[in-house]
Each structure stands twice: as C-alpha cells, then as structure tokens.
Design an enzyme around this catalytic site. Structure first.
Site, PDB file in Angstrom:
ATOM      1  N   ASP A  10     -10.510   7.978   9.860  1.00 18.14           N
ATOM      2  CA  ASP A  10     -10.330   7.639   8.446  1.00 18.14           C
ATOM      3  C   ASP A  10     -10.834   6.231   8.163  1.00 18.14           C
ATOM      4  OD1 ASP A  10      -9.638   8.179   5.839  1.00 18.14           O
ATOM      5  OD2 ASP A  10      -7.537   7.643   6.073  1.00 18.14           O
ATOM      6  N   GLY A  43       0.807  -1.205   0.000  1.00 19.16           N
ATOM      7  CA  GLY A  43       0.000   0.000   0.000  1.00 19.16           C
ATOM      8  C   GLY A  43       0.838   1.252   0.000  1.00 19.16           C
ATOM      9  N   GLU A  44       0.194   2.338  -0.399  1.00 16.58           N
ATOM     10  CA  GLU A  44       0.872   3.623  -0.435  1.00 16.58           C
ATOM     11  C   GLU A  44      -0.152   4.715  -0.197  1.00 16.58           C
ATOM     12  OE1 GLU A  44       3.841   6.205  -3.374  1.00 16.58           O
ATOM     13  OE2 GLU A  44       2.923   4.330  -4.042  1.00 16.58           O
ATOM     14  N   GLY A  45       0.143   5.616   0.715  1.00 17.54           N
ATOM     15  CA  GLY A  45      -0.756   6.704   1.032  1.00 17.54           C
ATOM     16  C   GLY A  45      -0.059   8.037   1.006  1.00 17.54           C
ATOM     17  N   THR A  46      -0.732   9.048   1.550  1.00 17.96           N
ATOM     18  CA  THR A  46      -0.194  10.401   1.540  1.00 17.96           C
ATOM     19  C   THR A  46       1.017  10.538   2.443  1.00 17.96           C
ATOM     20  OG1 THR A  46      -2.442  11.236   1.173  1.00 17.96           O
ATOM     21  CG2 THR A  46      -0.790  12.825   1.873  1.00 17.96           C
ATOM     22  N   LYS A  80       5.895  -0.195   7.929  1.00 18.86           N
ATOM     23  CA  LYS A  80       5.341   1.094   7.536  1.00 18.86           C
ATOM     24  C   LYS A  80       6.461   2.124   7.485  1.00 18.86           C
ATOM     25  CE  LYS A  80       1.816   4.525   8.695  1.00 18.86           C
ATOM     26  NZ  LYS A  80       0.650   4.823   9.541  1.00 18.86           N
TER      27      LYS A  80
END
Length: 473
Positions: free
Chosen positions: A252, A110-113, A165
């Site tokens: 969230d 995964g990849e987020g802000t 992470k």
C-alpha cells in the site's frame, strides 16, 4: 504482565482460530526498548501508519505550557482540536482502561479503513530505555549540544510524542497479528516505522509507535524542485530496500503512507496493515494456464472488444489489496505470484505525480477502469503483452486508446502545459528516464528497490546517513 493493576495487558499476539491469546511478554523488550524502572509494568505501543489524512487539521489544546526546548525534534507542537474529534478522543480514553496513566492524546492524525491514529504525549518516556528512538540515539552525532544545552535539557522533562494506532474491532485477529509481527521484524531503520509495544483491553487492540513530524503531501508536491524530489525518492526507496530485504511486501505504497519531513529531507514508511511476506519465487504460473485459452478466446470473439460467449477459463483469485491509482498491472490482472516489484510500481506513480503535478494521477473507481487508464498511457500493444504475461487478454474498442500509447515525457509535457519555449530541463529528462524504469509493465524488467538506489537519478545527490551507520551508533 500487569498494567499498573489494571485489566489492560501487554500483547504478544499468538493467533488461534478466533481470538488473540495474551501472553505476558511481547518480546519487544530489548529490541525497541526495555524498561528503566522494573517496577513499572506498563509499556508504550506501536505506531499507526498515518495513512489517510482526513484533511481536518485539528489538534488538541494542552493545558500545560510547553517551552520550545521541551518539544521533541519530531514534534510539530500542540494545536487546537475540533469538538467532534475531542469527543472521540475522550470516549477512546474512557473505554481503554488506564490508558491516560501513560499517554495524553493531543490530536488525531489519520483515519483509515481498519484503524485510526492519534498523536499523544508519552507521559512515562523517561522511565524507559527507549532504544526505538533513533533520533535521540543519534542526536549527538547529527548536532552535538554544548555543555549548557545538555545541562538545560537534563533539568527539564523532555516531552516525547508517540502515535497510538487504534485498530478497529472489526479487524480479524489474523490481520492484527500479521501487522504486529511484521513491525517487530522491521525494527532498526530510520526510514521505516518501528513498533514500541502493543496492548489489548477486552476486544480493543492498540499499537504504539514513534510519532514523526511531517507535512501533508498535497501541501508540497507541486512545489518541490528536482533535487528535492530526488531526496524524497531516495528516502522512499531506502525504506523499500530495507523492507524488501526482509521478504516483505508493503502492498500500500502511497504518499499518505510515507511521512515526509521536507525540512530534513527524510521520510518514514508507515502502515503495514496490508503488508505480507513474499511467499513465491516470482514466477508467474498464470502464463502457462493462459496459453490453452488464448486461441479459443480469439476465435469466439466476434468483434473487437467482445468476449467469449462460453468462456471456459477458470476464475482467478489473487490479492488485490492496495489503494486505487497505485496498484501495479500484475495486481490489476490478478497475478497470483506478486512480488516486491508491486511496491516499486507504486513508488513510480508517486514520482509521476511529482513530475506531472497532478494528484491523484490515476483516479479510476475500479480495476477495469484502472486498466483502461493504464492503456491510455501505454497503448494497446504493450497492454496486450502485459495481460498475456498474467494469463489474461486485453482488447478495447475505445478510440482514444492508441496502439502505441504515449511516452511518459509527452504525458508530463501535456500535464504541465509545456511548449517549445518551455521545454523539459535536463534534470527532468533524467527523472523521466528513472520513471520509465519504475513504471515498466513487465515486472521482471522493472527495477528493484536496491537497483533503483544505484541509478544516477538517486546517486548524483548529496550523501546521506545510511541505516547501517545509524544502527552502529
């Protein structure tokens, strides 16, 4: 605490004005697993909320052959990985000193802000007392092994996966500190991710968490029947009950932050990067501040949908963190006394997605359009009342927005192309009744997570092992 003689340090993040101070002991030992071998001074790290799946299902090709028995229950195997992702992984391992001594990254999940998440093999799993591994602790309870199986597993080295992470260096020390502290407080639930440990090397911070096998939400949300949806929602609300009981707002809630394993009917809530502690009693102070301006606003508004030329109301600032389409109305109206009910609203949007088979259901680019989307469903009257509750006014001249709006049942019928020959089933009607209680515009009337678990929609299914039962094993 030395990291095998390297400059990498284990973190107990103590935030000052502009930096993270490294302290020898993260204080996780004994809660998420102390070290079996006291001479080993390295530790694992926390778990990334594998939030925004990037859709590229590429993983890493491990050169070591692994038999089926060697995979942990939470593993979905080792697959091929894209060259671009492999290059990114190699750069990450190279930049974080001695990380490869403890973990072998086999994929990006995964990849987020604010972060990226990687799947990795814990190379030194057997050297630790892994109290964080709830599945290992309860494996004998759920599926007792035969003597031959136990001997077989004792001879082979178990392969255990963790999630690494990588928190981007652009994140503030306060944000990093907040997330790690909250994760430490949220240990002990099988439905909420736990922090194993965390490390810092130079300006880079990583957290290590258990890896959970799951399926992309887009692959199954149209296929689940009502009993399966009940299992999903009960697992989600069980996680929310645990989090809310500790006075924490996740902020969230969305499908990519709830890692669900359809085969087990169990999910794990992840990604607490936007979470915060509830600091108010839930009383919305903006109601009083709005009363003095409401009459003046109507007098100065010359036409429907207009706005006061000289609006004297003070500007409002409130936390609006979250993902578009899942923000509660009080977030959109900038209420400064948000409660854990905002998470319940987001969970209700997930249920609406299941029933309507539309994802995303709400897809507005900004908060103004989000309010309009909401008004299209609930109507002008209810939106005016909701806005007034938070010291705001709502008026629109859009002709497609009716005064009374539409029932959620009618919305689902339209979305699924129902007709008289294919009406809603009794199970779907029960789901809609539960949905209406979670998507209540007035947060004071909205169900809490604890109340939701007492509703017939979530109680009339097979019993599950509770978190309390897991903790006492």
């Amino acid at each position: 605490m030395p990291y095998n003689g390297a400059e990498v340090q284990q973190l107990d993040v103590s935030v000052s004005d502009d930096y993270i101070e490294v302290i020898d002991d993260i204080n996780v030992k004994g809660r998420h697993g102390g070290r079996r071998n006291a001479q080993d001074s390295a530790s694992d790290s926390d778990h990334k909320s594998q939030s925004d799946q990037d859709g590229s299902d590429c993983n890493h090709n491990d050169s070591t052959y692994l038999s089926d028995d060697q995979y942990s229950e939470e593993s979905d195997g080792v697959e091929d990985i894209c060259p671009e992702v492999q290059e990114e992984i190699d750069q990450f391992m190279k930049s974080f000193h001695k990380l490869d001594f403890h973990y072998k990254i086999v994929g990006k999940t995964g990849e987020g802000t604010f972060s990226s998440v990687y799947k990795a093999i814990d190379l030194r799993y057997d050297r630790y007392i892994n109290d964080w591994d709830l599945d290992e602790r309860t494996s004998e309870f759920h599926s007792p092994r035969s003597k031959r199986q136990r001997l077989h597993h004792s001879k082979e080295k178990r392969v255990k996966y963790v999630a690494i992470k990588k928190i981007y260096v652009t994140s503030s020390p306060q944000r990093i500190h907040n997330e790690l502290e909250l994760l430490k407080d949220l240990s002990g639930s099988k439905n909420v991710v736990s922090l194993i440990t965390a490390f810092r090397h130079l300006d880079q911070v990583i957290a290590i968490m258990p890896y959970f096998r799951h399926v992309d939400f887009r692959d199954y949300f149209r296929k689940l029947e009502i009993p399966d949806i009940q299992l999903y929602m009960r697992s989600l609300f069980t996680a929310l009950k645990f989090v809310h009981a500790k006075g924490i707002l996740h902020r969230d809630i969305k499908p990519t932050n709830f890692l669900y394993d359809c085969s087990k009917g169990r999910g794990v809530l992840v990604d607490f990067g936007l979470a915060e502690r509830e600091s108010d009693d839930g009383t919305c102070s903006c109601i009083n501040s709005a009363n003095g301006f409401r009459k003046e606003s109507k007098q100065n508004s010359s036409a429907l949908g207009g706005y006061p030329k000289n609006d004297q109301r003070p500007s409002k600032r409130a936390n609006r963190a979250g993902t578009r389409g899942f923000r509660a109305p009080e977030v959109l109206f900038k209420c400064n006394a948000q409660t854990t009910k905002i998470d319940v609203w987001s969970a209700g949007v997930i249920l609406l997605t299941f029933l309507s088979k539309r994802f995303p259901f709400f897809n507005s680019p900004d908060d103004i359009d989000a309010v309009i989307e909401m008004a299209t469903v609930f109507g002008r009257v209810r939106m005016r009342v909701c806005a007034a509750l938070h010291g705001a006014t709502f008026e629109t001249a859009i002709p497609t927005i009716t005064e009374k709006g539409h029932s959620l049942g009618r919305i689902v019928e339209w979305a699924t192309a129902r007709n008289k020959d294919n009406p809603l089933t009794s199970q779907e009607k029960a789901a809609l009744e539960f949905l209406e209680a979670t998507l209540e515009l007035d947060h004071r009337k909205r169900l809490s997570a604890s109340q939701a678990l007492q509703q017939p929609f979530l109680t009339q299914i097979d019993p599950d092992v509770s978190d309390d039962e897991v903790e006492t094993i």
